[in-house]
Design an enzyme around this catalytic site. Structure first.
Site, PDB file in Angstrom:
ATOM      1  N   GLY A  41       0.849  -1.188   0.000  1.00 32.23           N
ATOM      2  CA  GLY A  41       0.000   0.000   0.000  1.00 32.23           C
ATOM      3  C   GLY A  41       0.882   1.233   0.000  1.00 32.23           C
ATOM      4  O   GLY A  41       2.006   1.204   0.517  1.00 32.23           O
ATOM      5  N   GLN A  63       3.001  10.085   1.213  1.00 27.69           N
ATOM      6  CA  GLN A  63       4.300   9.401   1.360  1.00 27.69           C
ATOM      7  C   GLN A  63       5.254   9.682   0.211  1.00 27.69           C
ATOM      8  O   GLN A  63       6.430   9.315   0.276  1.00 27.69           O
ATOM      9  CB  GLN A  63       4.090   7.888   1.480  1.00 27.69           C
TER      10      GLN A  63
END
Ligand SMILES: [Zn+2]
Length: 175
Positions: free
Chosen positions: A46, A51
């Site tokens: 994931g 991020q």
């Protein structure tokens, strides 16, 4: 397609609440492809947009780790509408490379979201898939997995992260 730079714990973008996506255009499609490539490259199941330093409400999941592309899931502007049960297990995060600890999550999660065309979708998952959705949606709200583990594990992981010299990928504009 491009492999994007992962941002690591300590980067303020990981602790911000991300903005909803409004434009379901070609740039969004390209970006999502890059998220998948980056996730496969880093052996994740994931990955969320913050991020890679982009504070938008976008996440991708593939619980097969790229072995079965029919498992690819893209959730734009996801909202958890129902959760039940509990699972406890070792969890990692690409923004904390190589570090794992026990994290409690609901065992079943139902999510409403939009797909790449902006169409409303509903996805229900259990076990690893539920864990991944819950973990990645947390990222969109600036919540990191260390906030969901016991204090001793959190202290240990933060200490180890501070010792690592990870690249700082600041101020990259990727979308
Ligand atoms: Zn994570």
């Amino acid at each position: 397609m491009a492999i994007l730079d992962i941002v690591y714990y300590g980067d303020p973008r990981l602790e911000k609440v991300s903005e909803p996506v409004a434009d379901f255009d070609i740039d969004l499609r390209r970006f999502v492809k890059d998220l998948f490539e980056t996730m496969y490259y880093t052996n994740g199941v994931g990955l969320s947009s913050p991020q890679v330093g982009v504070n938008k409400r976008i996440l991708v999941i593939d619980t097969s780790g790229g072995n079965d592309r029919s498992k690819q899931v893209v959730l734009i502007n996801p909202v958890i509408v129902q959760e039940s049960g509990e699972q406890k297990g070792q969890e990692g995060c690409l923004s904390f490379p190589g570090l794992f600890a026990d994290v409690k999550r609901p065992n079943v999660v139902k999510v409403k979201a939009q797909d790449l065309d902006g169409k409303e979708i509903e996805v229900e998952g259990k076990e690893l898939f539920a864990r991944a959705m819950h973990h990645e949606i947390d990222h969109l709200d600036g919540i990191l997995f260390i906030e969901r583990m016991k204090k001793s594990d959190r202290d240990n992981i933060v200490k180890k992260m501070k010792k690592m010299s990870l690249p700082v990928n600041k101020d990259k504009v990727l979308i």
